[in-house]
Design an enzyme around this catalytic site. Structure first.
Site, PDB file in Angstrom:
ATOM      1  N   SER A 139      80.933  13.402  29.229  1.00  0.00           N
ATOM      2  CA  SER A 139      79.521  13.258  29.510  1.00  0.00           C
ATOM      3  C   SER A 139      79.227  12.894  30.945  1.00  0.00           C
ATOM      4  CB  SER A 139      78.880  12.294  28.510  1.00  0.00           C
ATOM      5  OG  SER A 139      77.500  12.582  28.394  1.00  0.00           O
ATOM      6  N   CYS A 140      78.321  11.948  31.223  1.00  0.00           N
ATOM      7  CA  CYS A 140      77.555  12.003  32.471  1.00  0.00           C
ATOM      8  C   CYS A 140      77.465  10.656  33.182  1.00  0.00           C
ATOM      9  CB  CYS A 140      76.147  12.498  32.168  1.00  0.00           C
ATOM     10  SG  CYS A 140      76.090  13.839  30.974  1.00  0.00           S
ATOM     11  N   ASP A 141      76.800  10.699  34.347  1.00  0.00           N
ATOM     12  CA  ASP A 141      76.516   9.493  35.119  1.00  0.00           C
ATOM     13  C   ASP A 141      75.093   9.584  35.663  1.00  0.00           C
ATOM     14  OD1 ASP A 141      79.326   8.080  35.494  1.00  0.00           O
ATOM     15  OD2 ASP A 141      79.639  10.222  35.757  1.00  0.00           O
ATOM     16  N   ASN A 155      74.480  13.517  37.231  1.00  0.00           N
ATOM     17  CA  ASN A 155      75.422  14.607  36.984  1.00  0.00           C
ATOM     18  C   ASN A 155      75.536  14.813  35.487  1.00  0.00           C
ATOM     19  OD1 ASN A 155      76.104  15.388  39.558  1.00  0.00           O
ATOM     20  ND2 ASN A 155      78.123  14.414  39.560  1.00  0.00           N
ATOM     21  N   GLU A 180      72.911   9.809  28.341  1.00  0.00           N
ATOM     22  CA  GLU A 180      74.377   9.670  28.298  1.00  0.00           C
ATOM     23  C   GLU A 180      74.824   9.592  26.847  1.00  0.00           C
ATOM     24  OE1 GLU A 180      76.263   8.951  31.182  1.00  0.00           O
ATOM     25  OE2 GLU A 180      74.548   8.971  32.528  1.00  0.00           O
TER      26      GLU A 180
END
Length: 417
Positions: free
Chosen positions: A7-9, A28, A94
Protein backbone atom coordinates in the site's frame (compact mmCIF):
# COMPACT_ATOMS: atom_id res chain seq x y z
CA UNK A 1 -0.89 -16.90 -3.21
CA UNK A 2 0.41 -13.70 -4.80
CA UNK A 3 2.20 -11.21 -2.58
CA UNK A 4 -0.24 -8.69 -1.06
CA UNK A 5 0.18 -4.98 -1.75
CA UNK A 6 2.14 -3.03 0.83
CA UNK A 7 0.00 0.00 0.00
CA UNK A 8 0.80 3.66 0.42
CA UNK A 9 2.22 6.71 2.18
CA UNK A 10 0.41 10.02 2.82
CA UNK A 11 1.96 13.32 3.92
CA UNK A 12 0.82 16.78 4.94
CA UNK A 13 2.59 19.97 5.92
CA UNK A 14 0.72 22.86 7.53
CA UNK A 15 2.28 26.22 8.42
CA UNK A 16 4.74 26.69 10.04
CA UNK A 17 5.94 23.38 8.56
CA UNK A 18 5.47 24.80 5.06
CA UNK A 19 7.74 27.49 3.66
CA UNK A 20 4.79 29.58 2.51
CA UNK A 21 1.33 30.10 3.93
CA UNK A 22 0.19 26.93 2.17
CA UNK A 23 -0.97 23.48 3.23
CA UNK A 24 0.93 20.86 1.18
CA UNK A 25 -0.54 17.38 0.67
CA UNK A 26 1.14 14.37 -0.94
CA UNK A 27 0.50 10.70 -1.52
CA UNK A 28 2.06 7.71 -3.28
CA UNK A 29 -0.32 4.92 -4.25
CA UNK A 30 1.44 1.53 -4.13
CA UNK A 31 -0.47 -1.12 -6.00
CA UNK A 32 0.07 -4.24 -8.18
CA UNK A 33 2.68 -3.39 -10.80
CA UNK A 34 0.46 -3.94 -13.85
CA UNK A 35 -2.56 -2.09 -12.45
CA UNK A 36 -3.37 1.07 -14.42
CA UNK A 37 -4.18 4.25 -12.52
CA UNK A 38 -6.24 6.86 -14.37
CA UNK A 39 -6.87 10.52 -13.51
CA UNK A 40 -10.52 11.41 -13.93
CA UNK A 41 -12.39 14.69 -13.45
CA UNK A 42 -16.08 14.65 -12.56
CA UNK A 43 -17.93 18.00 -12.52
CA UNK A 44 -20.31 19.10 -9.78
CA UNK A 45 -23.76 17.63 -10.34
CA UNK A 46 -27.35 17.58 -9.11
CA UNK A 47 -29.10 14.24 -8.67
CA UNK A 48 -32.81 13.28 -8.53
CA UNK A 49 -34.23 12.82 -5.06
CA UNK A 50 -34.23 9.15 -4.10
CA UNK A 51 -31.73 8.05 -6.76
CA UNK A 52 -29.22 5.30 -6.10
CA UNK A 53 -25.46 5.35 -6.66
CA UNK A 54 -23.51 2.36 -8.00
CA UNK A 55 -20.15 2.13 -6.17
CA UNK A 56 -17.56 -0.57 -6.86
CA UNK A 57 -19.63 -3.44 -5.42
CA UNK A 58 -22.79 -2.08 -3.80
CA UNK A 59 -25.46 0.56 -4.35
CA UNK A 60 -26.12 3.30 -1.80
CA UNK A 61 -28.51 6.28 -1.78
CA UNK A 62 -27.20 9.25 -3.76
CA UNK A 63 -27.22 12.78 -2.32
CA UNK A 64 -28.89 15.66 -4.12
CA UNK A 65 -25.68 17.59 -4.85
CA UNK A 66 -22.08 16.46 -5.36
CA UNK A 67 -18.92 18.55 -5.62
CA UNK A 68 -16.56 18.53 -8.58
CA UNK A 69 -13.67 16.11 -8.00
CA UNK A 70 -10.35 15.16 -9.59
CA UNK A 71 -9.35 11.58 -8.77
CA UNK A 72 -6.33 9.33 -9.20
CA UNK A 73 -7.91 5.88 -9.22
CA UNK A 74 -7.27 2.27 -10.18
CA UNK A 75 -9.10 2.07 -13.50
CA UNK A 76 -11.15 -1.00 -12.57
CA UNK A 77 -12.89 0.45 -9.51
CA UNK A 78 -15.41 3.23 -8.87
CA UNK A 79 -13.49 4.69 -5.94
CA UNK A 80 -10.14 6.45 -5.77
CA UNK A 81 -6.78 6.11 -4.04
CA UNK A 82 -6.51 9.90 -3.68
CA UNK A 83 -8.00 13.08 -4.99
CA UNK A 84 -9.35 16.56 -4.36
CA UNK A 85 -12.58 18.48 -4.72
CA UNK A 86 -13.45 22.03 -5.73
CA UNK A 87 -13.90 22.97 -2.05
CA UNK A 88 -10.18 22.64 -1.33
CA UNK A 89 -10.32 19.19 0.29
CA UNK A 90 -7.74 16.44 -0.40
CA UNK A 91 -7.94 12.83 0.81
CA UNK A 92 -5.75 9.74 0.61
CA UNK A 93 -6.24 6.32 2.19
CA UNK A 94 -4.04 3.50 3.50
CA UNK A 95 -4.61 -0.20 4.05
CA UNK A 96 -4.51 -1.30 7.68
CA UNK A 97 -5.27 -4.43 9.69
CA UNK A 98 -6.54 -4.42 13.28
CA UNK A 99 -7.81 -6.76 15.96
CA UNK A 100 -11.28 -6.26 14.50
CA UNK A 101 -11.55 -8.83 11.67
CA UNK A 102 -12.36 -7.70 8.15
CA UNK A 103 -16.00 -8.57 7.53
CA UNK A 104 -16.66 -11.08 4.72
CA UNK A 105 -18.73 -10.08 1.74
CA UNK A 106 -18.90 -6.93 -0.33
CA UNK A 107 -19.39 -3.46 1.10
CA UNK A 108 -17.78 -0.07 0.47
CA UNK A 109 -14.09 -0.13 -0.35
CA UNK A 110 -11.87 2.37 1.42
CA UNK A 111 -11.31 3.85 -2.04
CA UNK A 112 -15.08 4.26 -2.48
CA UNK A 113 -15.11 6.16 0.81
CA UNK A 114 -12.36 8.51 -0.46
CA UNK A 115 -14.44 9.44 -3.51
CA UNK A 116 -17.72 9.70 -1.59
CA UNK A 117 -16.13 11.98 1.01
CA UNK A 118 -14.71 14.25 -1.69
CA UNK A 119 -18.02 14.39 -3.55
CA UNK A 120 -19.98 15.20 -0.39
CA UNK A 121 -17.62 17.05 2.01
CA UNK A 122 -16.84 20.79 1.87
CA UNK A 123 -14.12 20.62 4.54
CA UNK A 124 -11.78 17.99 5.96
CA UNK A 125 -14.03 17.55 9.00
CA UNK A 126 -17.20 17.35 6.90
CA UNK A 127 -15.53 14.73 4.69
CA UNK A 128 -14.56 12.77 7.80
CA UNK A 129 -18.17 12.73 9.00
CA UNK A 130 -19.25 11.49 5.57
CA UNK A 131 -16.89 8.52 5.91
CA UNK A 132 -17.88 7.67 9.47
CA UNK A 133 -21.57 7.95 8.64
CA UNK A 134 -21.21 5.65 5.64
CA UNK A 135 -19.17 3.17 7.69
CA UNK A 136 -22.02 3.00 10.20
CA UNK A 137 -24.62 2.48 7.47
CA UNK A 138 -22.82 0.22 4.99
CA UNK A 139 -19.55 -1.02 6.52
CA UNK A 140 -16.29 -1.54 4.63
CA UNK A 141 -14.99 -4.56 2.77
CA UNK A 142 -14.68 -6.36 -0.52
CA UNK A 143 -11.91 -7.40 -2.87
CA UNK A 144 -9.26 -4.67 -3.02
CA UNK A 145 -7.39 -5.74 -6.14
CA UNK A 146 -8.28 -6.91 -9.62
CA UNK A 147 -7.70 -10.58 -8.90
CA UNK A 148 -9.88 -13.53 -7.83
CA UNK A 149 -7.55 -14.28 -4.89
CA UNK A 150 -9.28 -12.79 -1.78
CA UNK A 151 -7.63 -9.71 -0.34
CA UNK A 152 -9.31 -7.01 1.75
CA UNK A 153 -8.49 -4.64 4.58
CA UNK A 154 -9.61 -1.78 6.79
CA UNK A 155 -8.52 1.77 6.11
CA UNK A 156 -6.89 4.85 7.53
CA UNK A 157 -7.34 8.24 5.89
CA UNK A 158 -5.56 11.59 5.76
CA UNK A 159 -8.07 14.37 5.11
CA UNK A 160 -6.77 17.88 4.45
CA UNK A 161 -8.17 21.34 3.68
CA UNK A 162 -6.79 24.88 3.66
CA UNK A 163 -6.90 25.14 7.45
CA UNK A 164 -6.34 21.76 9.06
CA UNK A 165 -5.85 18.04 8.60
CA UNK A 166 -7.45 14.99 10.18
CA UNK A 167 -6.08 11.47 10.55
CA UNK A 168 -8.96 8.97 10.60
CA UNK A 169 -8.25 5.36 11.56
CA UNK A 170 -10.87 2.65 11.33
CA UNK A 171 -11.54 -0.88 12.51
CA UNK A 172 -14.68 -2.17 10.83
CA UNK A 173 -17.39 0.37 11.71
CA UNK A 174 -15.36 1.71 14.64
CA UNK A 175 -13.11 4.75 14.22
CA UNK A 176 -10.93 7.30 15.92
CA UNK A 177 -9.63 10.65 14.65
CA UNK A 178 -6.84 13.09 15.43
CA UNK A 179 -6.87 16.76 14.42
CA UNK A 180 -3.66 18.33 13.08
CA UNK A 181 -3.46 22.13 12.96
CA UNK A 182 0.24 22.83 12.42
CA UNK A 183 3.53 21.23 11.41
CA UNK A 184 4.12 18.02 9.48
CA UNK A 185 2.46 14.60 9.64
CA UNK A 186 2.59 11.34 7.69
CA UNK A 187 0.77 8.02 7.80
CA UNK A 188 1.61 4.56 6.45
CA UNK A 189 0.00 1.14 6.84
CA UNK A 190 -0.31 1.09 10.61
CA UNK A 191 -2.29 2.64 13.44
CA UNK A 192 -0.66 5.87 14.61
CA UNK A 193 -3.24 7.46 16.92
CA UNK A 194 -2.38 6.77 20.53
CA UNK A 195 -3.83 8.86 23.34
CA UNK A 196 -4.15 12.06 21.27
CA UNK A 197 -7.79 11.43 20.36
CA UNK A 198 -9.83 14.36 19.01
CA UNK A 199 -12.99 12.40 18.10
CA UNK A 200 -14.13 8.79 18.21
CA UNK A 201 -16.98 6.35 17.62
CA UNK A 202 -19.30 6.52 20.66
CA UNK A 203 -18.98 2.77 21.26
CA UNK A 204 -15.24 2.49 20.61
CA UNK A 205 -14.11 2.04 24.21
CA UNK A 206 -17.03 -0.12 25.33
CA UNK A 207 -16.44 -2.43 22.37
CA UNK A 208 -12.74 -2.67 23.25
CA UNK A 209 -13.67 -3.58 26.83
CA UNK A 210 -16.27 -6.11 25.70
CA UNK A 211 -13.64 -7.85 23.55
CA UNK A 212 -11.16 -7.91 26.42
CA UNK A 213 -8.70 -5.67 24.56
CA UNK A 214 -8.82 -2.90 27.19
CA UNK A 215 -9.52 -3.12 30.91
CA UNK A 216 -11.00 0.37 31.14
CA UNK A 217 -8.25 1.51 33.47
CA UNK A 218 -5.90 4.38 32.72
CA UNK A 219 -5.51 6.35 29.52
CA UNK A 220 -6.99 4.84 26.35
CA UNK A 221 -4.35 4.27 23.65
CA UNK A 222 -6.05 3.37 20.36
CA UNK A 223 -3.01 2.01 18.50
CA UNK A 224 -2.03 -0.21 21.44
CA UNK A 225 -5.55 -1.49 21.99
CA UNK A 226 -6.49 -2.15 18.36
CA UNK A 227 -3.20 -3.14 16.68
CA UNK A 228 -3.17 -6.88 15.92
CA UNK A 229 -1.09 -9.10 18.18
CA UNK A 230 0.55 -10.72 15.15
CA UNK A 231 0.55 -7.98 12.51
CA UNK A 232 1.06 -8.89 8.83
CA UNK A 233 4.61 -8.49 7.55
CA UNK A 234 3.52 -5.56 5.41
CA UNK A 235 2.53 -3.65 8.57
CA UNK A 236 5.95 -4.28 10.06
CA UNK A 237 7.61 -3.07 6.86
CA UNK A 238 5.38 0.01 6.96
CA UNK A 239 6.99 1.00 10.26
CA UNK A 240 10.27 1.56 8.40
CA UNK A 241 8.53 3.64 5.71
CA UNK A 242 6.64 5.60 8.35
CA UNK A 243 9.87 6.37 10.20
CA UNK A 244 11.66 7.25 6.95
CA UNK A 245 8.82 9.51 5.88
CA UNK A 246 8.76 11.23 9.25
CA UNK A 247 12.51 11.85 9.07
CA UNK A 248 12.26 13.28 5.53
CA UNK A 249 9.44 15.60 6.58
CA UNK A 250 11.30 16.71 9.70
CA UNK A 251 14.42 17.47 7.65
CA UNK A 252 12.34 20.01 5.72
CA UNK A 253 10.16 21.19 8.62
CA UNK A 254 9.62 24.90 8.08
CA UNK A 255 10.53 24.78 4.39
CA UNK A 256 8.11 22.27 2.81
CA UNK A 257 6.96 23.18 -0.69
CA UNK A 258 5.36 21.23 -3.53
CA UNK A 259 8.87 20.58 -4.88
CA UNK A 260 9.98 19.16 -1.52
CA UNK A 261 6.89 16.95 -1.33
CA UNK A 262 7.58 15.62 -4.83
CA UNK A 263 11.16 14.83 -3.84
CA UNK A 264 9.89 12.86 -0.83
CA UNK A 265 7.49 10.87 -3.02
CA UNK A 266 10.40 10.12 -5.37
CA UNK A 267 12.63 8.84 -2.55
CA UNK A 268 13.49 5.17 -3.15
CA UNK A 269 15.96 4.42 -0.31
CA UNK A 270 13.17 4.99 2.24
CA UNK A 271 10.79 2.70 0.33
CA UNK A 272 8.31 5.55 -0.13
CA UNK A 273 8.77 5.29 -3.89
CA UNK A 274 8.11 1.57 -4.09
CA UNK A 275 9.60 -0.77 -6.67
CA UNK A 276 9.47 -4.17 -5.03
CA UNK A 277 8.59 -7.46 -6.71
CA UNK A 278 5.08 -7.41 -8.08
CA UNK A 279 4.24 -4.02 -6.62
CA UNK A 280 5.25 -0.44 -7.24
CA UNK A 281 4.08 3.13 -6.90
CA UNK A 282 1.44 3.30 -9.64
CA UNK A 283 0.30 6.90 -9.14
CA UNK A 284 1.30 10.00 -7.18
CA UNK A 285 -0.35 13.27 -6.15
CA UNK A 286 0.81 16.56 -4.61
CA UNK A 287 -1.44 19.52 -3.77
CA UNK A 288 -0.89 23.15 -2.82
CA UNK A 289 -3.74 24.54 -0.70
CA UNK A 290 -3.14 28.28 -0.04
CA UNK A 291 -4.59 29.62 3.20
CA UNK A 292 -5.67 32.68 1.18
CA UNK A 293 -9.02 31.61 -0.27
CA UNK A 294 -8.72 34.11 -3.12
CA UNK A 295 -5.95 31.90 -4.54
CA UNK A 296 -6.65 28.64 -6.37
CA UNK A 297 -5.62 25.23 -5.08
CA UNK A 298 -3.17 23.46 -7.41
CA UNK A 299 -3.21 19.66 -7.69
CA UNK A 300 -0.42 17.70 -9.40
CA UNK A 301 -0.79 14.15 -10.72
CA UNK A 302 1.59 11.76 -12.49
CA UNK A 303 -1.05 9.42 -14.02
CA UNK A 304 1.86 7.01 -14.63
CA UNK A 305 3.89 4.63 -12.42
CA UNK A 306 7.06 5.48 -10.48
CA UNK A 307 7.24 9.22 -9.69
CA UNK A 308 11.04 9.07 -9.98
CA UNK A 309 10.50 8.40 -13.69
CA UNK A 310 7.28 10.38 -14.15
CA UNK A 311 6.27 14.02 -14.43
CA UNK A 312 3.84 15.82 -12.11
CA UNK A 313 1.21 17.72 -14.09
CA UNK A 314 -0.92 20.55 -12.59
CA UNK A 315 -4.72 20.60 -12.43
CA UNK A 316 -6.86 23.56 -11.32
CA UNK A 317 -10.63 23.47 -10.92
CA UNK A 318 -12.26 25.83 -13.38
CA UNK A 319 -15.69 26.42 -14.88
CA UNK A 320 -14.11 25.71 -18.26
CA UNK A 321 -11.68 22.86 -17.49
CA UNK A 322 -10.81 21.04 -20.70
CA UNK A 323 -11.53 17.27 -20.55
CA UNK A 324 -8.39 15.13 -20.66
CA UNK A 325 -9.46 11.76 -22.12
CA UNK A 326 -5.86 10.67 -22.72
CA UNK A 327 -5.42 9.85 -18.99
CA UNK A 328 -8.79 8.07 -18.73
CA UNK A 329 -8.92 4.31 -19.30
CA UNK A 330 -11.26 2.50 -21.71
CA UNK A 331 -14.68 1.53 -20.37
CA UNK A 332 -16.08 -2.00 -20.76
CA UNK A 333 -19.61 -1.60 -19.40
CA UNK A 334 -21.44 -4.73 -18.23
CA UNK A 335 -18.77 -6.93 -19.83
CA UNK A 336 -16.11 -5.59 -17.46
CA UNK A 337 -14.67 -8.48 -15.40
CA UNK A 338 -15.36 -6.48 -12.22
CA UNK A 339 -19.08 -6.38 -13.11
CA UNK A 340 -19.55 -10.01 -14.16
CA UNK A 341 -20.17 -12.77 -11.61
CA UNK A 342 -17.98 -14.42 -10.50
CA UNK A 343 -15.72 -11.37 -10.59
CA UNK A 344 -12.18 -11.06 -12.00
CA UNK A 345 -12.22 -14.20 -14.12
CA UNK A 346 -10.45 -12.46 -17.01
CA UNK A 347 -8.25 -9.44 -17.74
CA UNK A 348 -8.81 -6.47 -20.05
CA UNK A 349 -6.40 -3.82 -21.31
CA UNK A 350 -7.07 -0.71 -19.21
CA UNK A 351 -4.08 1.32 -20.37
CA UNK A 352 -4.84 4.92 -21.33
CA UNK A 353 -2.88 6.88 -23.96
CA UNK A 354 -0.41 8.51 -21.55
CA UNK A 355 0.25 5.20 -19.78
CA UNK A 356 1.08 3.52 -23.11
CA UNK A 357 3.32 6.39 -24.25
CA UNK A 358 5.13 6.41 -20.89
CA UNK A 359 5.71 2.65 -21.01
CA UNK A 360 7.14 2.86 -24.52
CA UNK A 361 9.34 5.83 -23.60
CA UNK A 362 10.81 3.99 -20.60
CA UNK A 363 11.74 1.02 -22.82
CA UNK A 364 13.34 3.37 -25.35
CA UNK A 365 15.30 5.26 -22.69
CA UNK A 366 16.55 2.03 -21.12
CA UNK A 367 17.90 0.85 -24.48
CA UNK A 368 19.20 4.33 -25.41
CA UNK A 369 20.53 5.85 -22.17
CA UNK A 370 21.85 8.92 -23.98
CA UNK A 371 18.34 10.21 -24.73
CA UNK A 372 17.37 13.33 -22.77
CA UNK A 373 13.57 13.24 -23.13
CA UNK A 374 13.00 12.69 -19.42
CA UNK A 375 15.47 15.40 -18.43
CA UNK A 376 13.65 17.87 -20.66
CA UNK A 377 10.29 16.94 -19.13
CA UNK A 378 11.63 17.33 -15.61
CA UNK A 379 12.96 20.76 -16.58
CA UNK A 380 9.52 21.70 -17.86
CA UNK A 381 8.03 20.45 -14.58
CA UNK A 382 10.48 22.65 -12.67
CA UNK A 383 9.62 25.69 -14.80
CA UNK A 384 5.91 25.06 -14.25
CA UNK A 385 6.43 24.88 -10.47
CA UNK A 386 8.40 28.14 -10.52
CA UNK A 387 5.67 29.93 -12.47
CA UNK A 388 2.90 28.56 -10.21
CA UNK A 389 4.85 29.65 -7.12
CA UNK A 390 5.28 33.14 -8.60
CA UNK A 391 1.58 33.31 -9.41
CA UNK A 392 0.56 32.25 -5.91
CA UNK A 393 2.90 34.85 -4.36
CA UNK A 394 1.54 37.62 -6.61
CA UNK A 395 4.76 38.11 -8.57
CA UNK A 396 3.07 37.35 -11.89
CA UNK A 397 -0.63 37.60 -12.78
CA UNK A 398 -2.71 34.44 -12.86
CA UNK A 399 -4.03 33.47 -16.27
CA UNK A 400 -6.80 31.10 -17.28
CA UNK A 401 -5.77 27.84 -15.64
CA UNK A 402 -8.48 25.45 -16.85
CA UNK A 403 -6.30 24.07 -19.66
CA UNK A 404 -3.17 23.46 -17.56
CA UNK A 405 -3.67 19.74 -17.10
CA UNK A 406 -4.74 19.15 -20.72
CA UNK A 407 -1.73 21.07 -22.04
CA UNK A 408 0.69 19.28 -19.73
CA UNK A 409 -0.56 15.80 -20.68
CA UNK A 410 -0.56 16.70 -24.37
CA UNK A 411 3.01 18.06 -24.15
CA UNK A 412 4.26 14.94 -22.35
CA UNK A 413 2.77 12.57 -24.94
CA UNK A 414 4.24 14.63 -27.80
CA UNK A 415 7.68 14.47 -26.18
CA UNK A 416 7.43 10.70 -25.87
CA UNK A 417 6.51 10.40 -29.53
Amino acid sequence: MAEAPMSCDCFVSLPPGSRDDHVIFGKNSDRPRDEVQEVAHYPAASHPLGSMLECTYIQIPQVEQTHAVILSKPAWMWGAEMGANDQGVCIGNEAVWTREPVAPGEALLGMDLVRLALERGDSAWAALTVITGLLEQHGQGGQCREDPEPFSYHNTFLLVDRNEAWVLETAGRLWVAQKITEGVKNISNQLTIGTEVSAEHPELRSMAQAQGWWDGEGEFNFSEVFSPENPPARMELAKKRYKGGTELLQQHDGSVTAEVMMSILRNKPSGICMDSGGFCTTGSMVSILPRDTSLPCIHFFTATPDPSRSVFKPFVFSDCSTPVPRVVSPQFGPEDPVRKQPRFQSQVDRRHDLYKAHQEALITMETNPGLTTYDILRELESQCLTEISAMLSGEIPGEELGDLFFDSVDTEIKFYQ
